[in-house]
Structures are given as C-alpha cells and as structure tokens.
Motif scaffolding. Structure first.
Motif, PDB file in Angstrom:
ATOM      1  N   ASN A   1       0.815  -1.213   0.000  1.00 33.76           N
ATOM      2  CA  ASN A   1       0.000   0.000   0.000  1.00 33.76           C
ATOM      3  C   ASN A   1       0.846   1.259   0.000  1.00 33.76           C
ATOM      4  O   ASN A   1       0.550   2.201  -0.705  1.00 33.76           O
ATOM      5  N   LEU A   2       1.903   1.303   0.827  1.00 35.48           N
ATOM      6  CA  LEU A   2       2.752   2.492   0.881  1.00 35.48           C
ATOM      7  C   LEU A   2       3.708   2.449  -0.294  1.00 35.48           C
ATOM      8  O   LEU A   2       4.468   1.499  -0.468  1.00 35.48           O
ATOM      9  N   LYS A   3       3.644   3.482  -1.104  1.00 35.50           N
ATOM     10  CA  LYS A   3       4.472   3.540  -2.306  1.00 35.50           C
ATOM     11  C   LYS A   3       5.467   4.690  -2.208  1.00 35.50           C
ATOM     12  O   LYS A   3       5.278   5.617  -1.426  1.00 35.50           O
ATOM     13  N   VAL A   4       6.499   4.630  -3.021  1.00 38.49           N
ATOM     14  CA  VAL A   4       7.481   5.701  -3.095  1.00 38.49           C
ATOM     15  C   VAL A   4       6.743   7.001  -3.425  1.00 38.49           C
ATOM     16  O   VAL A   4       5.880   7.030  -4.297  1.00 38.49           O
ATOM     17  N   GLY A   5       7.070   8.056  -2.683  1.00 43.66           N
ATOM     18  CA  GLY A   5       6.443   9.360  -2.888  1.00 43.66           C
ATOM     19  C   GLY A   5       5.287   9.642  -1.947  1.00 43.66           C
ATOM     20  O   GLY A   5       4.852  10.778  -1.817  1.00 43.66           O
ATOM     21  N   GLU A   6       4.811   8.622  -1.256  1.00 42.69           N
ATOM     22  CA  GLU A   6       3.711   8.806  -0.305  1.00 42.69           C
ATOM     23  C   GLU A   6       4.261   8.990   1.104  1.00 42.69           C
ATOM     24  O   GLU A   6       5.337   8.478   1.434  1.00 42.69           O
ATOM     25  N   THR A   7       3.513   9.706   1.933  1.00 42.23           N
ATOM     26  CA  THR A   7       3.897   9.891   3.327  1.00 42.23           C
ATOM     27  C   THR A   7       3.490   8.663   4.122  1.00 42.23           C
ATOM     28  O   THR A   7       2.352   8.194   4.010  1.00 42.23           O
ATOM     29  N   ALA A   8       4.416   8.158   4.911  1.00 42.52           N
ATOM     30  CA  ALA A   8       4.163   6.977   5.732  1.00 42.52           C
ATOM     31  C   ALA A   8       3.145   7.303   6.818  1.00 42.52           C
ATOM     32  O   ALA A   8       3.106   8.434   7.325  1.00 42.52           O
ATOM     33  N   PRO A   9       2.346   6.327   7.186  1.00 41.25           N
ATOM     34  CA  PRO A   9       1.417   6.545   8.293  1.00 41.25           C
ATOM     35  C   PRO A   9       2.187   6.863   9.571  1.00 41.25           C
ATOM     36  O   PRO A   9       3.284   6.344   9.774  1.00 41.25           O
ATOM     37  N   ASP A  10       1.605   7.711  10.397  1.00 43.05           N
ATOM     38  CA  ASP A  10       2.227   7.977  11.689  1.00 43.05           C
ATOM     39  C   ASP A  10       1.875   6.820  12.615  1.00 43.05           C
ATOM     40  O   ASP A  10       0.824   6.199  12.485  1.00 43.05           O
ATOM     41  N   PHE A  11       2.755   6.506  13.521  1.00 42.99           N
ATOM     42  CA  PHE A  11       2.490   5.441  14.476  1.00 42.99           C
ATOM     43  C   PHE A  11       3.274   5.702  15.743  1.00 42.99           C
ATOM     44  O   PHE A  11       4.255   6.455  15.740  1.00 42.99           O
ATOM     45  N   ALA A  12       2.832   5.094  16.818  1.00 43.52           N
ATOM     46  CA  ALA A  12       3.536   5.134  18.096  1.00 43.52           C
ATOM     47  C   ALA A  12       3.495   3.717  18.663  1.00 43.52           C
ATOM     48  O   ALA A  12       2.410   3.167  18.886  1.00 43.52           O
ATOM     49  N   LEU A  13       4.676   3.124  18.843  1.00 45.74           N
ATOM     50  CA  LEU A  13       4.775   1.757  19.353  1.00 45.74           C
ATOM     51  C   LEU A  13       5.829   1.685  20.446  1.00 45.74           C
ATOM     52  O   LEU A  13       6.789   2.456  20.448  1.00 45.74           O
ATOM     53  N   GLU A  14       5.665   0.705  21.333  1.00 49.17           N
ATOM     54  CA  GLU A  14       6.617   0.490  22.423  1.00 49.17           C
ATOM     55  C   GLU A  14       7.819  -0.302  21.919  1.00 49.17           C
ATOM     56  O   GLU A  14       7.671  -1.263  21.175  1.00 49.17           O
ATOM     57  N   ASP A  15       9.020   0.120  22.364  1.00 49.31           N
ATOM     58  CA  ASP A  15      10.229  -0.599  21.968  1.00 49.31           C
ATOM     59  C   ASP A  15      10.669  -1.572  23.061  1.00 49.31           C
ATOM     60  O   ASP A  15       9.990  -1.730  24.075  1.00 49.31           O
ATOM     61  N   GLN A  16      11.803  -2.185  22.842  1.00 44.29           N
ATOM     62  CA  GLN A  16      12.329  -3.199  23.757  1.00 44.29           C
ATOM     63  C   GLN A  16      12.694  -2.635  25.131  1.00 44.29           C
ATOM     64  O   GLN A  16      12.852  -3.379  26.081  1.00 44.29           O
ATOM     65  N   ASN A  17      12.810  -1.317  25.238  1.00 52.17           N
ATOM     66  CA  ASN A  17      13.162  -0.689  26.518  1.00 52.17           C
ATOM     67  C   ASN A  17      11.954  -0.079  27.216  1.00 52.17           C
ATOM     68  O   ASN A  17      12.107   0.644  28.191  1.00 52.17           O
ATOM     69  N   GLY A  18      10.766  -0.338  26.685  1.00 48.07           N
ATOM     70  CA  GLY A  18       9.544   0.208  27.281  1.00 48.07           C
ATOM     71  C   GLY A  18       9.267   1.650  26.895  1.00 48.07           C
ATOM     72  O   GLY A  18       8.372   2.277  27.433  1.00 48.07           O
ATOM     73  N   LYS A  19      10.049   2.193  25.959  1.00 44.52           N
ATOM     74  CA  LYS A  19       9.853   3.574  25.503  1.00 44.52           C
ATOM     75  C   LYS A  19       8.954   3.577  24.279  1.00 44.52           C
ATOM     76  O   LYS A  19       8.987   2.649  23.476  1.00 44.52           O
ATOM     77  N   THR A  20       8.186   4.647  24.134  1.00 43.98           N
ATOM     78  CA  THR A  20       7.326   4.783  22.966  1.00 43.98           C
ATOM     79  C   THR A  20       8.078   5.505  21.866  1.00 43.98           C
ATOM     80  O   THR A  20       8.645   6.576  22.087  1.00 43.98           O
ATOM     81  N   PHE A  21       8.098   4.903  20.693  1.00 41.20           N
ATOM     82  CA  PHE A  21       8.705   5.512  19.510  1.00 41.20           C
ATOM     83  C   PHE A  21       7.571   6.011  18.633  1.00 41.20           C
ATOM     84  O   PHE A  21       6.662   5.264  18.297  1.00 41.20           O
ATOM     85  N   LYS A  22       7.636   7.299  18.268  1.00 38.50           N
ATOM     86  CA  LYS A  22       6.614   7.891  17.400  1.00 38.50           C
ATOM     87  C   LYS A  22       7.277   8.300  16.092  1.00 38.50           C
ATOM     88  O   LYS A  22       8.251   9.055  16.100  1.00 38.50           O
ATOM     89  N   ARG A  23       6.753   7.808  14.982  1.00 42.63           N
ATOM     90  CA  ARG A  23       7.358   8.064  13.674  1.00 42.63           C
ATOM     91  C   ARG A  23       7.483   9.543  13.368  1.00 42.63           C
ATOM     92  O   ARG A  23       8.517  10.012  12.921  1.00 42.63           O
ATOM     93  N   SER A  24       6.455  10.323  13.635  1.00 40.80           N
ATOM     94  CA  SER A  24       6.482  11.751  13.300  1.00 40.80           C
ATOM     95  C   SER A  24       7.457  12.553  14.167  1.00 40.80           C
ATOM     96  O   SER A  24       7.827  13.664  13.804  1.00 40.80           O
ATOM     97  N   ALA A  25       7.896  11.985  15.277  1.00 37.24           N
ATOM     98  CA  ALA A  25       8.859  12.676  16.139  1.00 37.24           C
ATOM     99  C   ALA A  25      10.290  12.532  15.618  1.00 37.24           C
ATOM    100  O   ALA A  25      11.171  13.292  16.010  1.00 37.24           O
ATOM    101  N   ALA A  26      10.512  11.583  14.733  1.00 34.00           N
ATOM    102  CA  ALA A  26      11.842  11.386  14.145  1.00 34.00           C
ATOM    103  C   ALA A  26      12.017  12.413  13.037  1.00 34.00           C
ATOM    104  O   ALA A  26      11.422  12.300  11.984  1.00 34.00           O
ATOM    105  N   LYS A  27      12.811  13.408  13.271  1.00 30.89           N
ATOM    106  CA  LYS A  27      13.015  14.495  12.297  1.00 30.89           C
ATOM    107  C   LYS A  27      14.268  14.269  11.470  1.00 30.89           C
ATOM    108  O   LYS A  27      15.025  15.188  11.203  1.00 30.89           O
ATOM    109  N   LYS A  28      14.484  13.003  11.112  1.00 32.01           N
ATOM    110  CA  LYS A  28      15.622  12.632  10.275  1.00 32.01           C
ATOM    111  C   LYS A  28      15.197  11.439   9.432  1.00 32.01           C
ATOM    112  O   LYS A  28      14.158  10.828   9.690  1.00 32.01           O
TER     113      LYS A  28
END
Length: 191
Positions: free
Chosen positions: A31-58
C-alpha cells in the motif's frame, strides 16, 4: 458423508491458491508507495519507551520482519546492528524494526543480539496493516519489507524480499545514499 464435505471445503478453500496472478497481486500489493507519506504510528520498543514516527526528524529506515529470534530475522537484525553506527553517522538516519510480538519478546531478542536500535512491538499488526505489508509464503507468514523514509516521513524506497534477510541493509543504505545531499566541491577563488 462428513469426509466428502470436509474434502469439498478444503478444495474450495485451496482453489484461491491457484487464482490467476493478477488476483493474487491485488491481495498482496504494497500500500505504501514511493512518494507517499508513511502513516504515523507510536509503538513500544524493547526498553519500554514509545517511539513515534512523526517525532523522528531525520531519515528513517523502517523494516518489518516476521518474528523475533527466528533464523532469518536474527540475520537481518545482526546486519542492521553491524551498520547502525555508520547509518547514524554517514546518513544522519536511524533504524527501527517492527514485528507482531510483544515488548517482552523484543527485550529478549534485543538483549540476545545486543541491538542498539529500536525494535517495536506491533502486537495487533495495526502498523503493518497501515503500511500495507503483504503476507509472504502463500499468506502464511508476515512479510519482510523495508521502507526508507526521508526526514518528513515521505517514502523514498520500498524493498520486499522475504528470503534474503541480509540484503535489506544494503538496499536501505543505497536508498539513504541517494537521499544524501551531494557535497559541494570546496575551492577558493584566486583573487
């Protein structure tokens, strides 16, 4: 009589495995193709921290893998671990791995391999579905797909290969290299 009903049910269910290729592609299309914006998501990592895609500014490499601690997934995670410092330094990017097991499984997997990047628990496969990661092995396994996103979350590369887990790192680095701005040649005018 029950036996014939069971055989008929199996035959009808199995018939979809022999559907024309065009029908099969529709069911497993990314579904996600080159040129499209990835869906935003927030998931827990192995350290119990939440990773949010839109917070990654790189730039971000998002790779989906079938399951923690399986042979191919271990090879893939090790390959990314071997290159994580290079990815961060050379491309100013980061990596996250995503699969359907819970945070405890992620913690064990990360500790076994000494992972220095986030692997995220997508227990209900909601993010996998949002990205449109296809099933593999005739629909029996979660797929192995790597997406490379620019700093704004726009997809610049999609690589889908279940069988060659180690190849995902090279494809991700190639995509990151294409995004990297060319260095300007330094020169001084003689006057």
């Amino acid at each position: 009589m029950k036996t014939s009903a069971i055989i008929a049910a199996i035959a009808c269910t199995s018939a979809s495995a022999f559907a024309p290729a065009s029908t099969a592609r529709q069911n497993t299309a990314l579904n996600l193709k080159v040129g499209e914006t990835a869906p935003d998501f927030a998931l827990e990592d192995q350290n119990g921290k939440t990773f949010k895609r839109s917070a990654a500014k790189k730039p971000l490499v998002v790779y989906f893998y079938p399951a923690d601690s399986t042979p191919g997934c271990t090879v893939q995670a090790k390959a990314f671990q071997e290159e994580i410092q290079s990815i961060r330094k050379e491309f100013k990017a980061d990596v996250v791995g995503i699969s359907g097991q819970g945070a405890e499984s992620k913690q064990k997997f990360a500790q076994e391999l000494g992972l220095d990047f986030s692997i995220l628990a997508d227990e209900k496969d909601a993010v996998r579905k949002e990205f449109g990661v296809p099933k593999a092995a005739f629909g029996f396994l979660p797929g192995r797909v790597t997406y490379v996103l620019d700093k704004d979350g726009v997809c610049t590369s999609v690589y889908d290969n279940l069988g060659d887990a180690a190849s995902h790192i090279e494809k991700a680095k190639e995509a990151l290299a294409e995004m990297k701005p060319a260095k300007k040649a330094g020169f001084t005018l003689p006057f």
